[in-house]
Design a protein around this motif. Structure first.
Motif, PDB file in Angstrom:
ATOM      1  N   GLY A 115     -18.741  -7.637  12.374  1.00 30.80           N
ATOM      2  CA  GLY A 115     -19.620  -7.757  11.220  1.00 30.80           C
ATOM      3  C   GLY A 115     -19.087  -7.019  10.016  1.00 30.80           C
ATOM      4  N   HIS A 116     -19.813  -7.101   8.943  1.00 30.44           N
ATOM      5  CA  HIS A 116     -19.386  -6.486   7.683  1.00 30.44           C
ATOM      6  C   HIS A 116     -19.419  -4.960   7.801  1.00 30.44           C
ATOM      7  CE1 HIS A 116     -18.437  -6.925   3.458  1.00 30.44           C
ATOM      8  NE2 HIS A 116     -19.259  -5.924   3.182  1.00 30.44           N
ATOM      9  N   VAL A 117     -18.553  -4.311   7.042  1.00 30.63           N
ATOM     10  CA  VAL A 117     -18.488  -2.858   7.053  1.00 30.63           C
ATOM     11  C   VAL A 117     -19.848  -2.283   6.644  1.00 30.63           C
ATOM     12  CG1 VAL A 117     -17.608  -2.717   4.681  1.00 30.63           C
ATOM     13  CG2 VAL A 117     -17.157  -0.853   6.264  1.00 30.63           C
ATOM     14  N   HIS A 119     -22.577  -2.347   8.200  1.00 29.07           N
ATOM     15  CA  HIS A 119     -23.776  -3.033   8.679  1.00 29.07           C
ATOM     16  C   HIS A 119     -24.302  -2.453   9.982  1.00 29.07           C
ATOM     17  CE1 HIS A 119     -23.918  -6.899   6.025  1.00 29.07           C
ATOM     18  NE2 HIS A 119     -23.835  -5.781   5.330  1.00 29.07           N
ATOM     19  N   GLY A 120     -23.538  -1.502  10.546  1.00 30.63           N
ATOM     20  CA  GLY A 120     -24.068  -0.766  11.693  1.00 30.63           C
ATOM     21  C   GLY A 120     -23.403  -1.041  13.024  1.00 30.63           C
ATOM     22  N   LYS A 121     -22.148  -1.492  13.009  1.00 26.28           N
ATOM     23  CA  LYS A 121     -21.463  -1.807  14.260  1.00 26.28           C
ATOM     24  C   LYS A 121     -21.296  -0.564  15.131  1.00 26.28           C
ATOM     25  CE  LYS A 121     -17.931  -3.407  11.934  1.00 26.28           C
ATOM     26  NZ  LYS A 121     -18.450  -3.421  10.553  1.00 26.28           N
ATOM     27  N   THR A 122     -20.800   0.509  14.506  1.00 25.34           N
ATOM     28  CA  THR A 122     -20.537   1.733  15.256  1.00 25.34           C
ATOM     29  C   THR A 122     -21.838   2.307  15.797  1.00 25.34           C
ATOM     30  OG1 THR A 122     -18.800   2.115  13.641  1.00 25.34           O
ATOM     31  CG2 THR A 122     -19.305   3.919  15.141  1.00 25.34           C
ATOM     32  N   VAL A 218     -29.576  -8.798  13.964  1.00 25.04           N
ATOM     33  CA  VAL A 218     -30.017  -8.540  12.595  1.00 25.04           C
ATOM     34  C   VAL A 218     -30.455  -7.080  12.560  1.00 25.04           C
ATOM     35  CG1 VAL A 218     -31.563  -9.232  10.747  1.00 25.04           C
ATOM     36  CG2 VAL A 218     -30.737 -10.943  12.377  1.00 25.04           C
ATOM     37  N   ASN A 219     -29.642  -6.248  11.956  1.00 18.62           N
ATOM     38  CA  ASN A 219     -29.804  -4.797  12.063  1.00 18.62           C
ATOM     39  C   ASN A 219     -30.556  -4.213  10.864  1.00 18.62           C
ATOM     40  OD1 ASN A 219     -29.437  -2.258  13.206  1.00 18.62           O
ATOM     41  ND2 ASN A 219     -27.483  -1.926  12.146  1.00 18.62           N
ATOM     42  N   LYS A 220     -30.903  -2.955  11.010  1.00 19.74           N
ATOM     43  CA  LYS A 220     -31.562  -2.176   9.952  1.00 19.74           C
ATOM     44  C   LYS A 220     -32.911  -2.755   9.552  1.00 19.74           C
ATOM     45  CE  LYS A 220     -27.134  -0.613   8.011  1.00 19.74           C
ATOM     46  NZ  LYS A 220     -26.440  -0.051   6.863  1.00 19.74           N
ATOM     47  N   ILE A 221     -33.640  -3.283  10.548  1.00 18.33           N
ATOM     48  CA  ILE A 221     -34.948  -3.845  10.191  1.00 18.33           C
ATOM     49  C   ILE A 221     -35.939  -2.746   9.817  1.00 18.33           C
ATOM     50  CG2 ILE A 221     -34.773  -6.014  11.474  1.00 18.33           C
ATOM     51  CD1 ILE A 221     -36.440  -4.581  13.688  1.00 18.33           C
ATOM     52  N   ASP A 222     -35.549  -1.488  10.074  1.00 18.61           N
ATOM     53  CA  ASP A 222     -36.425  -0.368   9.687  1.00 18.61           C
ATOM     54  C   ASP A 222     -36.352  -0.081   8.195  1.00 18.61           C
ATOM     55  OD1 ASP A 222     -34.329   2.324   9.646  1.00 18.61           O
ATOM     56  OD2 ASP A 222     -33.675   0.477  10.580  1.00 18.61           O
ATOM     57  N   VAL A 223     -35.331  -0.590   7.542  1.00 15.99           N
ATOM     58  CA  VAL A 223     -35.136  -0.292   6.120  1.00 15.99           C
ATOM     59  C   VAL A 223     -36.089  -1.121   5.266  1.00 15.99           C
ATOM     60  CG1 VAL A 223     -33.480  -0.369   4.213  1.00 15.99           C
ATOM     61  CG2 VAL A 223     -32.720   0.259   6.498  1.00 15.99           C
ATOM     62  N   GLU A 224     -36.615  -0.465   4.229  1.00  7.05           N
ATOM     63  CA  GLU A 224     -37.501  -1.190   3.333  1.00  7.05           C
ATOM     64  C   GLU A 224     -36.734  -2.306   2.633  1.00  7.05           C
ATOM     65  OE1 GLU A 224     -40.204   1.619   1.095  1.00  7.05           O
ATOM     66  OE2 GLU A 224     -40.047  -0.105  -0.279  1.00  7.05           O
ATOM     67  N   ILE A 254     -32.987  -5.903  15.212  1.00  7.61           N
ATOM     68  CA  ILE A 254     -32.845  -4.573  15.815  1.00  7.61           C
ATOM     69  C   ILE A 254     -32.783  -3.473  14.750  1.00  7.61           C
ATOM     70  CG2 ILE A 254     -31.526  -5.469  17.780  1.00  7.61           C
ATOM     71  CD1 ILE A 254     -29.029  -4.137  16.373  1.00  7.61           C
ATOM     72  N   SER A 255     -32.959  -2.259  15.233  1.00  3.17           N
ATOM     73  CA  SER A 255     -32.610  -1.105  14.425  1.00  3.17           C
ATOM     74  C   SER A 255     -31.720  -0.225  15.288  1.00  3.17           C
ATOM     75  CB  SER A 255     -33.857  -0.327  13.995  1.00  3.17           C
ATOM     76  OG  SER A 255     -33.452   0.939  13.511  1.00  3.17           O
ATOM     77  N   ALA A 256     -30.466  -0.206  14.933  1.00  4.67           N
ATOM     78  CA  ALA A 256     -29.522   0.594  15.718  1.00  4.67           C
ATOM     79  C   ALA A 256     -29.880   2.061  15.580  1.00  4.67           C
ATOM     80  CB  ALA A 256     -28.094   0.342  15.241  1.00  4.67           C
ATOM     81  N   ARG A 257     -30.355   2.432  14.392  1.00  6.67           N
ATOM     82  CA  ARG A 257     -30.675   3.835  14.158  1.00  6.67           C
ATOM     83  C   ARG A 257     -31.857   4.275  15.009  1.00  6.67           C
ATOM     84  NH1 ARG A 257     -31.358   6.191   8.217  1.00  6.67           N
ATOM     85  NH2 ARG A 257     -29.109   6.409   8.408  1.00  6.67           N
TER      86      ARG A 257
HETATM   87  P1  GDP Z   1     -20.105  -0.028  10.588  1.00  7.93           P
HETATM   88  O1  GDP Z   1     -19.209   0.168   9.417  1.00  7.93           O
HETATM   89  O2  GDP Z   1     -20.551  -1.452  10.705  1.00  7.93           O
HETATM   90  O3  GDP Z   1     -19.585   0.517  11.875  1.00  7.93           O
HETATM   91  O4  GDP Z   1     -21.452   0.744  10.221  1.00  7.93           O
HETATM   92  P2  GDP Z   1     -22.015   2.129  10.795  1.00  7.93           P
HETATM   93  O5  GDP Z   1     -22.446   1.990  12.196  1.00  7.93           O
HETATM   94  O6  GDP Z   1     -21.047   3.192  10.485  1.00  7.93           O
HETATM   95  O7  GDP Z   1     -23.320   2.257   9.903  1.00  7.93           O
HETATM   96  C1  GDP Z   1     -23.254   2.342   8.505  1.00  7.93           C
HETATM   97  C2  GDP Z   1     -24.439   3.136   7.990  1.00  7.93           C
HETATM   98  O8  GDP Z   1     -25.656   2.439   8.238  1.00  7.93           O
HETATM   99  C3  GDP Z   1     -24.572   4.496   8.662  1.00  7.93           C
HETATM  100  O9  GDP Z   1     -24.988   5.414   7.703  1.00  7.93           O
HETATM  101  C4  GDP Z   1     -25.651   4.256   9.683  1.00  7.93           C
HETATM  102  O10 GDP Z   1     -26.368   5.442   9.980  1.00  7.93           O
HETATM  103  C5  GDP Z   1     -26.536   3.254   8.987  1.00  7.93           C
HETATM  104  N1  GDP Z   1     -27.265   2.422   9.938  1.00  7.93           N
HETATM  105  C6  GDP Z   1     -26.748   1.759  10.994  1.00  7.93           C
HETATM  106  N2  GDP Z   1     -27.720   1.095  11.651  1.00  7.93           N
HETATM  107  C7  GDP Z   1     -28.883   1.369  10.988  1.00  7.93           C
HETATM  108  C8  GDP Z   1     -30.253   0.973  11.184  1.00  7.93           C
HETATM  109  O11 GDP Z   1     -30.624   0.254  12.105  1.00  7.93           O
HETATM  110  N3  GDP Z   1     -31.137   1.422  10.278  1.00  7.93           N
HETATM  111  C9  GDP Z   1     -30.788   2.215   9.235  1.00  7.93           C
HETATM  112  N4  GDP Z   1     -31.738   2.612   8.404  1.00  7.93           N
HETATM  113  N5  GDP Z   1     -29.538   2.616   9.045  1.00  7.93           N
HETATM  114  C10 GDP Z   1     -28.586   2.200   9.893  1.00  7.93           C
END
Ligand code: GDP
Length: 613
Positions: A115-117, A119-122, A218-224, A254-257
């Motif tokens: 996925g895009h940088v 976006h929460g892969k790690t 579909v990540n970060k659904i917790d974000v406004e 999902i919300s990875a966070r």
């Molecule tokens: P990658 O570049 O795709 O590997 O992205 P990262 O996993 O490093 O995440 C990028 C940023 O988005 C980090 O600051 C994470 O903490 C944040 N992040 C990842 N997943 C979520 C999520 O589900 N919700 C929110 N609010 N932030 C997230």
């Protein structure tokens, strides 16, 4: 047509016969195949306008040219095919399960997260790892070995999933480029607040090209402001239609966070695998698979994480991985525990190899140490040839002078050293993808795992290369040597940063284009003779301005009499000045050039760099 002859020696005529040569073969290899004298082939190439030595590796085109000339049909054998033939010569078949249907047992899917940088892969890979911490194991340190396995319950049944722990499609692509199929399913992570971005599409295309089914997270659904519906809409355009809209792609919000819906995502992976793939392997045969990550460890030597694809790998087995080989001394799983065996789809860290294989190299278990060594040595030799072929500069006599004059050939040669083969390969493939126009070529002369050594600097000196150290430093006297010899060694710990810098350097390396800009013209009204300075022109500036130390040409009756002159002295009355503007009078000294007459015009100009479009 006559058979080509060199120095009276008739060359063999192919009469349409086929010659098989491996990529990077030399004229000597060619000569051997057709029973000719290598020197005569050198002669043929010379007649064709190319200077090559008998033993140097040459390009596909050169081999083709030579074959055409002698009426042979050339067949270049790809490295993969060559490897298959190498293994066949030991009666080994790679990539197929032994035995019939009845031997096949189902195996867990292997998943890559793309996925895009940002976006929460790690974050997702971490979250998945955490959901799976078995009670009692908490507090235990999970090891990053490049892959891990988790379990999830689907329809009352416990199912395992293997995750490749390097996020991003660069690694995926690098492996695929080497013919390795490491992934069964791709999870495409799209941040719901950001939507589909360029790398989302890139990742999607890579997965499609590899024919790998996709599950969308579909990540970060917790974000406004998160809009999961919009993501579904956007992806429809790329052929990913959500199940709830009648398509066959599973989307999970999902919300990875916050660790939200991770279980559902795992379930979607298992269901997608069940629906579209037949993941089975024979666990009873000698193990085969691929290396996904490897590095040199101070205490333990070469350590490689391998993914078993079929068969069972056991401690004590003799294996070959790329050009490394050895007896498996010990194996560790993703929790750092010693294990005795690894079944299909299981990643394990293997100790006992002679050196570090590359990410995406295949591995296989063989019966005898000797076989393992021979295969490894043959592969190493082939790698060396291929590397050499890349290094050979191909400049034909025909355009040599033009090329040199115009500076058209400009390569950026790079040597990459890194801490792990995965990152080295990811860096290499990203660099090779840089688009820097046609005038510059990027060539990776050498890459490897470990510190930057004196031999790297040697190579860099010999081929005007720069050295990139990724999470590694120069070892021993290499740093001093680089400094002394002026070899540029750059250290990075973030891939993107390395790529950005190289890209910038490349743009700077492109030869600037200059254009002539007229500055001003001066009409000669009088000629003064000075015993010290020669002739001085008394002028009236007709247009623009005339500046000291700029270029000039002299015109007489509209014709250019002299080029490349210099405004060496410029005076107004008794004072030296730097410039005189239109309408003013002054004196100009053109240095040694004295052939000036009244009514001549001095036109001055400068070369300015054209901005690149
Ligand atoms: P990658 O570049 O795709 O590997 O992205 P990262 O996993 O490093 O995440 C990028 C940023 O988005 C980090 O600051 C994470 O903490 C944040 N992040 C990842 N997943 C979520 C999520 O589900 N919700 C929110 N609010 N932030 C997230």
């Amino acid at each position: 047509m006559q058979a080509p002859s060199v120095g009276g020696v008739m060359l063999p005529r192919g009469n349409g016969q086929t010659v098989r040569l491996s990529r990077g073969a030399s004229l000597t290899d060619f000569a051997e195949k057709i029973n000719a004298n290598p020197a005569s082939l050198v002669g043929v190439m010379m007649n064709l306008g190319e200077m090559v030595t008998a033993t140097q590796s040459v390009s596909d085109e050169t081999l083709k040219l030579l074959a055409d000339e002698m009426n042979f049909v050339l067949e270049i054998v790809s490295p993969e095919e060559e490897d298959r033939e190498l293994l066949e010569s030991f009666s080994i078949e790679f990539g197929e399960d032994e035995g019939g249907e009845e031997m096949l047992v189902s195996r867990p899917p292997v998943v890559t997260v793309m996925g895009h940088v940002d976006h929460g892969k790690t974050r997702l890979l971490d979250a998945i790892r955490k959901t799976n911490v078995v009670a009692g194991e908490a507090g235990g340190i999970t090891q990053h070995i490049g892959a891990y396995q988790v379990a999830t319950e689907v329809n009352g049944e416990e199912r395992a999933i293997t995750f490749i722990d390097t996020p991003g499609h660069e690694a995926f692509t690098a492996m695929r480029a080497r013919g390795a199929k490491s992934t069964d399913i791709a999870i495409l992570v799209v941040a719901a607040n950001d939507g589909v971005m360029p790398q989302t599409i890139e990742a999607l295309n890579h997965a499609k090209a590899a024919d790998v089914p996709i599950v969308v997270a579909v990540n970060k659904i917790d974000v406004e402001g998160a809009d999961p519906t919009k993501v579904r809409g956007q992806l429809t355009e790329f052929g990913l239609v959500a199940e709830e809209y009648g398509g066959d792609t599973m989307f999970v919000d999902i919300s990875a966070r916050q660790g939200q819906n991770i279980e559902q995502l795992l379930e979607a992976v298992v269901l997608t695998a069940d629906a579209s793939l037949d993941l089975r392997a024979n666990p009873e045969q000698d193990a085969q698979g691929i290396a996904i990550e490897a590095h040199l460890d101070k205490g333990r030597g070469a350590v490689a994480t391998v993914l078993v694809q079929r068969g069972t790998l056991r401690v004590g087995d003799t294996m070959v991985a790329g050009d490394a080989y050895g007896r498996v001394r010990a194996m560790l799983d993703d929790k750092g525990e010693n294990v005795e065996e690894a079944t299909p789809s299981t990643p394990v860290l293997v100790l006992g190899l002679t050196n570090v294989p590359g990410a995406g190299d295949n591995f296989l278990v063989v019966d005898e140490d000797r076989t393992a060594r021979q295969i490894a040595e043959k592969r190493a030799a082939r790698e060396r040839n291929a590397a050499f072929a890349k290094r050979t500069r191909r400049v034909s006599l025909e355009d040599l002078d033009q090329v040199l004059k115009a500076g058209l050939v400009q390569d950026l040669n790079i040597i990459i050293k890194g801490d792990a083969s995965g990152s080295v390969e990811a860096l290499e493939s990203s660099l090779l993808q840089l688009d820097v126009g046609e005038e510059v070529d990027i060539r990776v002369l050498h890459r490897g795992v470990g510190a930057v050594t004196e031999s790297d600097i040697d190579l860099a000196m010999g081929s005007d290369a720069i050295v990139i150290g990724f999470n590694v430093r120069a070892a021993g006297r290499a740093a001093q040597m680089a400094e002394r010899e002026g070899v540029d060694v750059r250290y990075y710990s973030v891939i993107y940063q390395a790529i950005e810098e190289i890209e910038a350097a490349l743009k700077g390396m492109l030869k600037p284009e200059y254009e002539e800009v007229e500055l001003g013209t001066a009409e000669i009204r009088e000629v003064f003779r000075s015993s010290k300075l020669g002739n001085i022109a008394g002028v009236l500036i007709r247009s623009g301005e005339v500046k000291r130390n700029t270029k000039a040409r002299l015109l007489r009756d509209g014709k250019v009499i002299a080029e490349n002159l210099n405004i060496e002295g410029l005076r107004r009355f008794k004072d030296d000045v730097t410039e005189i503007r239109e309408g003013f009078e002054g004196g100009i000294n053109l240095g040694n050039f004295n052939d000036i007459k009244i009514d001549d015009v001095i036109a001055t100009y400068e070369m300015r760099e054209k901005p690149r479009g």
